[in-house]
Scaffold this motif. Structure first.
Motif, PDB file in Angstrom:
ATOM      1  N   ASP A  19       0.830  -1.214   0.000  1.00 61.48           N
ATOM      2  CA  ASP A  19       0.000   0.000   0.000  1.00 61.48           C
ATOM      3  C   ASP A  19       0.858   1.255   0.000  1.00 61.48           C
ATOM      4  OD1 ASP A  19      -2.344  -1.467  -0.003  1.00 61.48           O
ATOM      5  OD2 ASP A  19      -2.586  -1.417   2.178  1.00 61.48           O
ATOM      6  N   ARG A  46       0.424  -6.380  -6.515  1.00 63.09           N
ATOM      7  CA  ARG A  46      -0.516  -5.251  -6.413  1.00 63.09           C
ATOM      8  C   ARG A  46       0.145  -3.956  -6.851  1.00 63.09           C
ATOM      9  NH1 ARG A  46      -2.839  -3.414  -1.948  1.00 63.09           N
ATOM     10  NH2 ARG A  46      -1.518  -4.427  -0.389  1.00 63.09           N
ATOM     11  N   LYS A  49       0.307  -4.044 -10.690  1.00 63.38           N
ATOM     12  CA  LYS A  49      -0.997  -3.746 -11.297  1.00 63.38           C
ATOM     13  C   LYS A  49      -1.303  -2.259 -11.253  1.00 63.38           C
ATOM     14  CE  LYS A  49      -5.852  -5.194 -11.136  1.00 63.38           C
ATOM     15  NZ  LYS A  49      -6.829  -6.111 -10.478  1.00 63.38           N
TER      16      LYS A  49
END
Length: 221
Positions: A19, A46, A49
């Motif tokens: 994050d 993540r 992406k």
């Protein structure tokens, strides 16, 4: 090309969660894509992406744990991939290399199957990185490390059977160059270019531009 990363590959650097990496990288990618080809260095799917969706055109893949997932994302976004050497899940997990052995057969064996898998997943543009910029547990002696790096730089042409361009990171070698360490990249760039490298990862851009331009003008081969 501008290569961005939100976590250092140095063994002692702090880990950065996905994050936080996304929060750091996405605005930078969005701000740069109109001006340059942007590469993103990560081993987190993540992050891959999010950054490819933001416009990054190259994935600098420094991990293998989620390799198929990251390669699939690259294929979906028609992105190129820099495939880094590494036997572990990611470059933050310390491994060893043999500093006395011929490094090329290991690299040929390592990348052969990985390249075949990448192509089977639809990734047609892959650059291989022999991993000379990463930390290895048995290369802590600066001179042992730089001798190993130099052997790979000078013999990059032996990786041609893989059919993929090669990206090499250029050492700084403070123990050799001392206060002039910023000029080290120019020295090692000559070895890398004569050795057959196609892409160089550098920090001293103006200096390297001058050195590479000189090699081109003098038609050094």
């Amino acid at each position: 090309m501008i290569d961005l990363g939100a976590e250092s590959s140095n063994a002692t650097a702090a880990r950065v969660g996905a994050d936080e990496q996304i929060a750091t990288l996405v605005p930078a990618v969005e701000g740069l894509v109109e001006h340059a080809v942007v590469s993103v260095e990560t081993y987190e799917p993540r992050v891959v992406k999010a950054c490819l969706a933001a416009g990054a055109r190259v994935l600098n893949m420094t991990g293998r744990e989620h390799e198929d997932e990251m390669l699939t994302l690259a294929a979906e976004h028609d992105a190129a991939v820099v495939m880094c050497f590494g036997e572990t899940a990611n470059v933050r997990e310390v491994s060893d290399v043999s500093p006395d052995a011929d490094p090329v057969p290991v690299l040929l064996d390592h990348f052969g199957a990985r390249l075949e898998r990448a192509r089977s997943l639809g990734v047609d543009r892959v650059v291989i990185d022999p991993g000379m910029g990463f930390f290895y547990g048995n290369l802590v002696d600066p001179m042992v490390r730089v001798r190993h790096q130099t052997r790979v730089l000078a013999q990059t042409f032996r990786l041609r059977p893989l059919g993929a361009p090669v990206c090499n990171v250029l050492p700084h070698s403070y123990d050799i160059f001392g206060d002039e360490f910023r000029k080290a990249e120019g020295f090692f760039a000559v070895l890398a270019v004569l050795g057959g490298a196609h892409l160089l990862r550098v920090h001293e851009v103006p200096h390297l531009r001058t050195v590479l331009n000189a090699l081109e003008l003098l038609e050094v081969r």
